[in-house]
Design an enzyme around this catalytic site. Structure first.
Site, mmCIF file in Angstrom:
data_model
loop_
_atom_site.group_PDB
_atom_site.id
_atom_site.type_symbol
_atom_site.label_atom_id
_atom_site.label_comp_id
_atom_site.label_asym_id
_atom_site.label_seq_id
_atom_site.Cartn_x
_atom_site.Cartn_y
_atom_site.Cartn_z
ATOM 1 N N GLN A 1 61.357 10.968 -69.387
ATOM 2 C CA GLN A 1 61.457 11.676 -70.660
ATOM 3 C C GLN A 1 60.142 11.608 -71.431
ATOM 4 O O GLN A 1 59.404 10.630 -71.351
ATOM 5 C CB GLN A 1 62.589 11.093 -71.511
ATOM 6 C CG GLN A 1 63.964 11.409 -70.970
ATOM 7 C CD GLN A 1 65.062 10.900 -71.888
ATOM 8 O OE1 GLN A 1 64.910 9.905 -72.569
ATOM 9 N NE2 GLN A 1 66.193 11.587 -71.886
ATOM 10 N N VAL B 1 62.306 6.378 -75.659
ATOM 11 C CA VAL B 1 62.930 7.364 -74.783
ATOM 12 C C VAL B 1 63.694 6.589 -73.722
ATOM 13 O O VAL B 1 63.319 5.472 -73.370
ATOM 14 C CB VAL B 1 61.900 8.340 -74.146
ATOM 15 C CG1 VAL B 1 61.333 9.280 -75.192
ATOM 16 C CG2 VAL B 1 60.772 7.599 -73.450
ATOM 17 N N SER B 2 64.762 7.186 -73.210
ATOM 18 C CA SER B 2 65.681 6.438 -72.342
ATOM 19 C C SER B 2 65.140 6.164 -70.946
ATOM 20 O O SER B 2 65.581 5.256 -70.278
ATOM 21 C CB SER B 2 67.016 7.183 -72.237
ATOM 22 O OG SER B 2 67.600 7.278 -73.507
ATOM 23 N N SER B 3 64.194 6.983 -70.478
ATOM 24 C CA SER B 3 63.667 6.783 -69.127
ATOM 25 C C SER B 3 62.206 7.186 -69.070
ATOM 26 O O SER B 3 61.689 7.846 -69.967
ATOM 27 C CB SER B 3 64.465 7.612 -68.110
ATOM 28 O OG SER B 3 64.229 8.985 -68.326
#
Length: 201
Positions: A14, A9-11
């Protein structure tokens, strides 16, 4: 043969639940699921590296979609080759049935999956580029509307006007003026420029 799953997941905000459910449904046990919470721009990710060390020949790796593997076109292709050719691992991309290295190991099957992989890798990187462009455009639009980013500047000291006047008239040096105002010389010069421009408006 062991089953593994990789999630990205990007961050940190998330959630990985949707990817985790998909991997559990195909039989991957929780201890064999590796999760990274960071950008897909490169493969310098701790959990991915850990998983890479653990994978052995004939193991099976599941990922939800190709952009979860990464968003850099060249690096996705490079990692795919490392996994399939060097380590001898099979890969299944759940959202794209054509990307299943267990099937079509003949020349035509390999050729088709290579084409699909290249197209999807390109799409993943293109989307990353578009996201960055949209962010830049959004920031530019916000700045045009007068929205400021970063910390608000500290208020000017009460003696700034008189010190500024003395400095402008050459009565004191910039270094002395900055010291009296309690700020670095570079800050004093910057604030003096802003102050002067504000007076001209």
């Amino acid at each position: 043969m062991s089953l593994y799953g990789y999630i990205r997941v990007s961050s940190k905000d998330q959630k990985e639940d949707r990817q985790q459910i998909a991997l559990k449904e195909v039989g991957v046990e929780l201890q064999n699921i590796y999760v990274d919470k960071q950008s897909g721009k490169d493969f310098n990710r701790p959990q991915y590296k850990k998983m890479l060390r653990k994978l052995k020949k004939d193991d099976l790796l599941y990922i939800k979609s190709i952009d979860r593997l990464g968003r850099n076109y060249e690096e996705i292709l490079q990692q795919w080759r490392i996994l399939t050719k060097e380590k001898g691992v099979d890969i299944v991309v759940l959202d794209m049935p054509l990307l299943d290295t267990r099937r079509g190991k003949d020349l035509m099957g390999t050729f088709l999956s290579d084409i699909v992989l290249q197209v999807l890798s390109f799409v993943a990187e293109n989307e990353r580029t578009n996201i960055k462009q949209r962010q830049a455009e959004g920031i530019a639009a916000a700045k045009a509307k007068g929205i400021r980013f970063g910390r608000p500047p500290q208020p000017l000291p009460e003696n700034f006007h008189s010190i500024y006047q003395k400095w402008r008239q050459g009565e004191i040096t910039g270094t002395a003026a900055a010291k009296v105002c309690g700020m670095p010389l570079s800050t004093f010069r910057y604030r003096a420029e802003v102050y002067e421009n504000a007076k001209l408006l």
